[in-house]
Design a protein around this motif. Structure first.
Motif, PDB file in Angstrom:
ATOM      1  N   SER A  95      -6.491  -1.046  -6.552  1.00 17.51           N
ATOM      2  CA  SER A  95      -7.511  -0.222  -5.911  1.00 17.51           C
ATOM      3  C   SER A  95      -6.886   1.062  -5.374  1.00 17.51           C
ATOM      4  O   SER A  95      -5.703   1.104  -5.065  1.00 17.51           O
ATOM      5  CB  SER A  95      -8.146  -1.067  -4.798  1.00 17.51           C
ATOM      6  N   GLU A  96      -7.723   2.112  -5.289  1.00 16.51           N
ATOM      7  CA  GLU A  96      -7.227   3.397  -4.816  1.00 16.51           C
ATOM      8  C   GLU A  96      -8.349   4.124  -4.076  1.00 16.51           C
ATOM      9  O   GLU A  96      -9.500   4.047  -4.484  1.00 16.51           O
ATOM     10  CB  GLU A  96      -6.740   4.233  -6.014  1.00 16.51           C
ATOM     11  N   GLN A  97      -8.014   4.814  -2.992  1.00 20.19           N
ATOM     12  CA  GLN A  97      -8.996   5.651  -2.307  1.00 20.19           C
ATOM     13  C   GLN A  97      -8.488   7.084  -2.297  1.00 20.19           C
ATOM     14  O   GLN A  97      -7.315   7.336  -2.030  1.00 20.19           O
ATOM     15  CB  GLN A  97      -9.225   5.175  -0.863  1.00 20.19           C
ATOM     16  N   THR A 153       0.867  -1.179   0.000  1.00 19.88           N
ATOM     17  CA  THR A 153       0.000   0.000   0.000  1.00 19.88           C
ATOM     18  C   THR A 153       0.902   1.227   0.000  1.00 19.88           C
ATOM     19  O   THR A 153       1.953   1.222   0.637  1.00 19.88           O
ATOM     20  CB  THR A 153      -0.925   0.108   1.234  1.00 19.88           C
ATOM     21  N   SER A 182      -3.154   3.824  -2.216  1.00 12.44           N
ATOM     22  CA  SER A 182      -3.294   2.820  -3.286  1.00 12.44           C
ATOM     23  C   SER A 182      -2.911   1.447  -2.772  1.00 12.44           C
ATOM     24  O   SER A 182      -2.052   1.323  -1.904  1.00 12.44           O
ATOM     25  CB  SER A 182      -2.362   3.143  -4.456  1.00 12.44           C
ATOM     26  N   ASP A 216     -12.030   2.012   3.379  1.00 16.20           N
ATOM     27  CA  ASP A 216     -11.070   0.905   3.287  1.00 16.20           C
ATOM     28  C   ASP A 216     -10.741   0.592   1.830  1.00 16.20           C
ATOM     29  O   ASP A 216     -11.493   0.956   0.917  1.00 16.20           O
ATOM     30  CB  ASP A 216     -11.673  -0.377   3.883  1.00 16.20           C
ATOM     31  N   LEU A 217      -9.634  -0.128   1.640  1.00 14.03           N
ATOM     32  CA  LEU A 217      -9.340  -0.748   0.348  1.00 14.03           C
ATOM     33  C   LEU A 217      -9.395  -2.261   0.574  1.00 14.03           C
ATOM     34  O   LEU A 217      -8.966  -2.732   1.637  1.00 14.03           O
ATOM     35  CB  LEU A 217      -7.941  -0.374  -0.140  1.00 14.03           C
ATOM     36  N   THR A 218      -9.918  -3.002  -0.398  1.00 15.48           N
ATOM     37  CA  THR A 218      -9.992  -4.458  -0.205  1.00 15.48           C
ATOM     38  C   THR A 218      -9.624  -5.193  -1.478  1.00 15.48           C
ATOM     39  O   THR A 218      -9.785  -4.676  -2.595  1.00 15.48           O
ATOM     40  CB  THR A 218     -11.419  -4.919   0.209  1.00 15.48           C
ATOM     41  N   TRP A 219      -9.141  -6.385  -1.299  1.00 20.57           N
ATOM     42  CA  TRP A 219      -8.859  -7.283  -2.428  1.00 20.57           C
ATOM     43  C   TRP A 219      -9.068  -8.712  -1.944  1.00 20.57           C
ATOM     44  O   TRP A 219      -8.647  -9.077  -0.837  1.00 20.57           O
ATOM     45  CB  TRP A 219      -7.423  -7.103  -2.917  1.00 20.57           C
TER      46      TRP A 219
END
Ligand SMILES: *[C@@H]1O[C@H](CO)[C@@H](O)[C@H](O)[C@H]1NC(C)=O
Ligand SMILES: *[C@@H]1O[C@H](CO)[C@@H](O)[C@H](O)[C@H]1NC(C)=O
Ligand SMILES: *[C@@H]1O[C@H](CO)[C@@H](O)[C@H](O)[C@H]1NC(C)=O
Length: 316
Positions: A252-254, A32, A243, A309-312
């Motif tokens: 993913s990115e916030q 991240t 990211s 949040d970011l998730t995968w």
């Protein structure tokens, strides 16, 4: 006789189907990155946030503060990295560019499971900083050329990168931890980093806006199961941009949001002060001002509010 053989065979096949065989597999590489994103509208947005949310009435102060923040924004990190391992590889080069506020890197590691689907070995702590730095005391790991706690980009008027102030309020906050969960069928891996503006930049902000700087953080929650299911959740602060990369590719990115609320979260200093001077005067007299006012100690202060949040989720 034949019946007995068939029963044994069926039992054996059934056992295989139910329990499989021992496996060792590699987890995906998780990264991240936190950085302040450059945006043509950022100056305007910053001024609006300072006025409407933080309550800064003096336009001169607001101009100087927002200019400083725009100058300190980072270059966008690459969309992908092809080499996460080697010194001199693209990830290493980026890490040495200091164009980030923080990162967490959990390199790919191997997980072994027995035939019954239980974790059969503890993985070795991945060496996410560099080969020479152990992972046990990450708050003590400071490599001035490449540091997961990040840098403050300062315009003086040439650009310098100062080491961020590392969060030490809560000794257990930063660093990596492992445990077996779900009856030993999965591993839980946790890694976190919190830091804030460099000391000098923090003082400048403090005198301009009358608020201390809050700590930004990212917390990575990773679960790896013997069925090869992998999930990654990143809990992070509203600001800055964050990211998530899996195997070197951004997935993913916030966005950085709520700058005003972020600034307020730093809190008011213990000792009140009044300076009826503009930003340039304050910067000029910063050393004297630091002496005159007792400001919060390095490493101690408030954490910023958390954002999206970011998730995968995927297979190893
Ligand atoms: C990530 O890379 C590993 C090899 O290091 C590979 O086994 C795995 O399938 C990759 N996973 C994803 C999601 O790309
Ligand atoms: C602040 O900057 C704006 C342009 O963004 C300018 O019009 C204004 O005069 C400046 N105000 C002060 C007090 O410096
Ligand atoms: C700091 O404090 C001293 C002694 O009270 C005072 O003379 C000086 O003007 C102060 N400096 C600033 C920049 O406020």
């Amino acid at each position: 006789m034949l019946g007995k053989v068939i029963i044994i065979l069926v039992t054996f096949l059934l056992q295989c189907a139910l329990s499989g065989s021992a496996v060792t597999f590699q987890t995906p590489d998780v990264l991240t990155i936190s950085y302040i994103k450059k945006d043509p509208n950022f100056y305007k947005y910053c001024k609006q946030q300072l006025k409407n949310v933080v309550g800064i009435r003096d336009e001169g102060i607001s101009n100087v503060s927002c200019q400083a923040l725009c100058y300190s924004a980072n270059d966008d990190p690459p969309r992908s990295f092809s080499n996460k391992k080697d010194n001199g590889g693209d990830f290493d080069k980026w890490a040495r560019s200091k164009e980030y506020r923080g990162y967490i890197h959990i390199p790919s590691f191997s997980v072994s499971c027995d035939a019954k689907g239980y974790i059969s070995s503890d993985p070795k702590d991945p060496d996410y900083s560099d080969q020479h730095n152990p992972t046990q005391n990450p708050e003590k790991v400071v490599n001035i050329e490449r540091n997961p706690y990040g840098y403050t980009k300062e315009y003086t008027p040439y650009i310098i990168y100062s080491s961020a102030d590392i969060y030490t309020n809560d000794a257990t906050f930063n660093g990596i931890r492992w445990s077996k969960i779900k009856d030993n069928t999965c591993l839980s891996i946790f890694d976190a980093r919190a830091s804030r503006l460099s000391t000098i930049a923090r003082y400048i902000q403090y005198f301009l806006l009358k608020y201390d700087a809050p700590f930004i953080y990212a917390k990575v929650y990773m679960t790896v199961c013997c069925n090869r299911q992998v999930s990654v959740t990143v809990h992070r602060t509203v600001f800055p941009q964050t990211s998530l990369y899996i195997n070197g590719t951004k997935v993913s990115e916030q966005a950085q949001t709520e700058l005003g609320k972020f600034i307020l979260s730093g809190g008011k200093p213990a000792k009140d002060f009044k300076i009826d001077e503009d930003g340039n005067w304050i910067i000029k007299h910063i050393k004297e001002l630091i002496k005159n006012f007792s400001l919060s100690a390095d490493g101690h202060g408030n954490l910023a509010p958390y954002g999206q949040d970011l998730t995968w989720n995927g297979k190893a």
